[in-house]
Design a protein around this motif. Structure first.
Motif, mmCIF file in Angstrom:
data_model
loop_
_atom_site.group_PDB
_atom_site.id
_atom_site.type_symbol
_atom_site.label_atom_id
_atom_site.label_comp_id
_atom_site.label_asym_id
_atom_site.label_seq_id
_atom_site.Cartn_x
_atom_site.Cartn_y
_atom_site.Cartn_z
ATOM 1 N N TYR A 4 -18.535 7.868 0.375
ATOM 2 C CA TYR A 4 -19.086 6.532 0.551
ATOM 3 C C TYR A 4 -18.762 5.942 1.917
ATOM 4 C CZ TYR A 4 -19.983 6.582 -4.464
ATOM 5 O OH TYR A 4 -20.444 6.909 -5.720
ATOM 6 N N GLY A 5 -18.038 6.667 2.738
ATOM 7 C CA GLY A 5 -17.688 6.182 4.059
ATOM 8 C C GLY A 5 -16.362 5.459 4.128
ATOM 9 N N ARG A 6 -15.576 5.484 3.063
ATOM 10 C CA ARG A 6 -14.262 4.844 3.080
ATOM 11 C C ARG A 6 -13.300 5.686 3.910
ATOM 12 N NH1 ARG A 6 -9.399 5.277 0.274
ATOM 13 N NH2 ARG A 6 -8.293 3.295 -0.008
ATOM 14 N N GLN A 7 -12.621 5.037 4.861
ATOM 15 C CA GLN A 7 -11.670 5.717 5.732
ATOM 16 C C GLN A 7 -10.306 5.039 5.639
ATOM 17 O OE1 GLN A 7 -13.250 6.941 9.709
ATOM 18 N NE2 GLN A 7 -14.930 5.553 9.176
ATOM 19 N N VAL A 8 -9.294 5.856 5.595
ATOM 20 C CA VAL A 8 -7.907 5.366 5.576
ATOM 21 C C VAL A 8 -7.132 6.123 6.634
ATOM 22 C CG1 VAL A 8 -5.799 5.110 4.234
ATOM 23 C CG2 VAL A 8 -8.012 4.829 3.119
ATOM 24 N N PHE A 9 -6.489 5.366 7.524
ATOM 25 C CA PHE A 9 -5.624 5.958 8.553
ATOM 26 C C PHE A 9 -4.229 5.415 8.341
ATOM 27 C CE2 PHE A 9 -3.527 5.749 12.695
ATOM 28 C CZ PHE A 9 -3.574 7.089 13.069
ATOM 29 N N ASP A 10 -3.269 6.310 8.186
ATOM 30 C CA ASP A 10 -1.889 5.933 7.892
ATOM 31 C C ASP A 10 -0.965 6.773 8.761
ATOM 32 O OD1 ASP A 10 0.338 4.850 6.760
ATOM 33 O OD2 ASP A 10 0.189 5.926 4.859
ATOM 34 N N ALA A 11 -0.153 6.116 9.574
ATOM 35 C CA ALA A 11 0.749 6.833 10.486
ATOM 36 C C ALA A 11 2.121 6.172 10.473
ATOM 37 C CB ALA A 11 0.191 6.847 11.903
ATOM 38 N N THR A 12 3.157 6.997 10.494
ATOM 39 C CA THR A 12 4.541 6.511 10.507
ATOM 40 C C THR A 12 5.358 7.347 11.478
ATOM 41 O OG1 THR A 12 4.415 5.801 8.193
ATOM 42 C CG2 THR A 12 6.602 6.080 9.118
ATOM 43 N N PHE A 22 0.862 -1.178 0.000
ATOM 44 C CA PHE A 22 0.000 0.000 0.000
ATOM 45 C C PHE A 22 0.898 1.227 0.000
ATOM 46 C CE2 PHE A 22 -1.919 -3.375 2.510
ATOM 47 C CZ PHE A 22 -3.124 -3.582 1.847
ATOM 48 N N GLY A 23 0.703 2.102 -0.937
ATOM 49 C CA GLY A 23 1.468 3.335 -0.904
ATOM 50 C C GLY A 23 1.021 4.188 0.275
ATOM 51 N N THR A 37 -13.900 -3.960 2.117
ATOM 52 C CA THR A 37 -12.451 -4.093 2.279
ATOM 53 C C THR A 37 -12.068 -3.658 3.685
ATOM 54 O OG1 THR A 37 -12.081 -3.584 -0.056
ATOM 55 C CG2 THR A 37 -10.192 -3.404 1.419
ATOM 56 N N ARG A 38 -11.323 -4.516 4.356
ATOM 57 C CA ARG A 38 -10.750 -4.178 5.671
ATOM 58 C C ARG A 38 -9.304 -4.625 5.668
ATOM 59 N NH1 ARG A 38 -8.562 -2.017 9.274
ATOM 60 N NH2 ARG A 38 -8.961 -2.300 11.510
ATOM 61 N N MET A 39 -8.398 -3.666 5.569
ATOM 62 C CA MET A 39 -6.968 -3.954 5.481
ATOM 63 C C MET A 39 -6.255 -3.459 6.731
ATOM 64 S SD MET A 39 -6.170 -5.483 2.618
ATOM 65 C CE MET A 39 -6.808 -5.776 0.964
ATOM 66 N N GLN A 40 -5.312 -4.265 7.203
ATOM 67 C CA GLN A 40 -4.454 -3.894 8.328
ATOM 68 C C GLN A 40 -3.015 -4.217 7.950
ATOM 69 O OE1 GLN A 40 -5.973 -5.045 12.296
ATOM 70 N NE2 GLN A 40 -7.581 -6.152 11.192
ATOM 71 N N GLN A 76 -4.286 1.435 7.921
ATOM 72 C CA GLN A 76 -5.594 0.845 8.153
ATOM 73 C C GLN A 76 -6.590 1.359 7.108
ATOM 74 O OE1 GLN A 76 -6.035 -1.320 10.822
ATOM 75 N NE2 GLN A 76 -3.884 -1.062 11.342
ATOM 76 N N ILE A 77 -7.416 0.441 6.598
ATOM 77 C CA ILE A 77 -8.430 0.793 5.600
ATOM 78 C C ILE A 77 -9.765 0.203 6.025
ATOM 79 C CG2 ILE A 77 -9.162 0.602 3.191
ATOM 80 C CD1 ILE A 77 -6.240 0.348 2.404
ATOM 81 N N TRP A 78 -10.785 1.051 6.069
ATOM 82 C CA TRP A 78 -12.173 0.619 6.268
ATOM 83 C C TRP A 78 -12.959 1.093 5.049
ATOM 84 C CZ3 TRP A 78 -9.227 3.013 9.973
ATOM 85 C CH2 TRP A 78 -8.962 2.294 11.144
ATOM 86 N N ASP A 79 -13.407 0.170 4.207
ATOM 87 C CA ASP A 79 -14.080 0.542 2.963
ATOM 88 C C ASP A 79 -15.390 -0.230 2.826
ATOM 89 O OD1 ASP A 79 -14.786 1.463 0.517
ATOM 90 O OD2 ASP A 79 -13.103 0.591 -0.586
ATOM 91 N N PRO A 80 -16.547 0.429 3.010
ATOM 92 C CA PRO A 80 -17.823 -0.262 2.818
ATOM 93 C C PRO A 80 -18.186 -0.475 1.359
ATOM 94 C CG PRO A 80 -18.198 2.012 3.418
ATOM 95 C CD PRO A 80 -16.708 1.802 3.475
ATOM 96 N N GLY A 81 -17.458 0.153 0.440
ATOM 97 C CA GLY A 81 -17.744 0.021 -0.975
ATOM 98 C C GLY A 81 -18.839 0.965 -1.432
ATOM 99 N N THR A 82 -19.168 0.869 -2.702
ATOM 100 C CA THR A 82 -20.182 1.750 -3.279
ATOM 101 C C THR A 82 -21.563 1.112 -3.302
ATOM 102 O OG1 THR A 82 -19.608 0.929 -5.489
ATOM 103 C CG2 THR A 82 -18.473 2.916 -4.710
#
Length: 201
Positions: A137-145, A88-89, A178-181, A162-168
């Motif tokens: 659409y409610g898609r949330q992305v949290f990225d911390a370094t 993930f970029g 999509t739920r990515m960790q 972290q990705i929380w994506d309910p889709g369209t």
């Protein structure tokens, strides 16, 4: 009979095109055709916000874009581990660039456009980067370094994506499409005098 000297006329005929070329000005809106300009939109993907776009060059290719991370491929096999399942970029990368067809063939032996990425290195001071995205659409992305020094020549880098994506469209079986960790921890070492660098991710 009077002679006509044609030398000034011939000289003027040779100088007129040169003068016309000298008056051709480059406007401010013109953009040089460089590698950066050609590949600046390579990482954009209209079908997915979480993976780079695969560009078809008319040759047999894999099912996903070729992605390299710190000089190594993210996935050696396209199935079942697609490269975009593990890459993930985000803020954990210090450099993300697209390689041209010739560069990919010469450096990695792969035909096609390649995403080449390198992780951030720890510095002499503490550094932190946080990125948060939200769409309609409610898609949330949290990225911390976070990165910083541990001891002389030693440093660390920790990251969470972290990705929380309910889709369209609404799903009956799940709330999120999509739920990515993704978690990373790295320790690196700089040798004195700039003699080398090594890291363990």
């Amino acid at each position: 009979m009077k002679r006509i000297n044609l030398f000034p006329l011939a000289l003027a005929g040779m100088l007129v095109p040169v003068t016309a070329l000298a008056q051709d000005k480059v406007t401010k809106d013109s953009v040089n055709n460089t590698k950066e300009v050609n590949n600046r939109n390579m990482l954009l993907n209209a079908s997915s916000a979480d993976q780079p776009r695969q560009i078809n060059v008319g040759l047999p290719s894999s099912l996903a874009a070729t992605i390299f991370e710190d000089g190594l491929p993210v996935s050696y096999a396209t199935w079942p581990d697609m490269p975009y399942f593990s890459w993930f970029g985000g803020t954990s990368y210090g450099k993300v660039a697209g390689l041209s067809l010739s560069e990919g063939a010469l450096q990695f032996g792969a035909v096609g456009y390649i995403v080449d990425s390198y992780h951030k290195q720890s510095g002499e001071k503490f550094n932190g980067t946080v990125n948060y995205q939200l769409n309609n659409y409610g898609r949330q992305v949290f990225d911390a370094t976070l990165s910083g020094p541990i001891a002389k020549g030693w440093g660390y880098m920790v990251s969470s994506h972290q990705i929380w994506d309910p889709g369209t469209s609404s799903l009956q079986a799940a709330q999120l499409q999509t739920r990515m960790q993704n978690y990373k921890a790295m320790i690196d070492k700089r040798f004195a005098g700039g003699r080398g660098y090594m890291s363990l991710l």
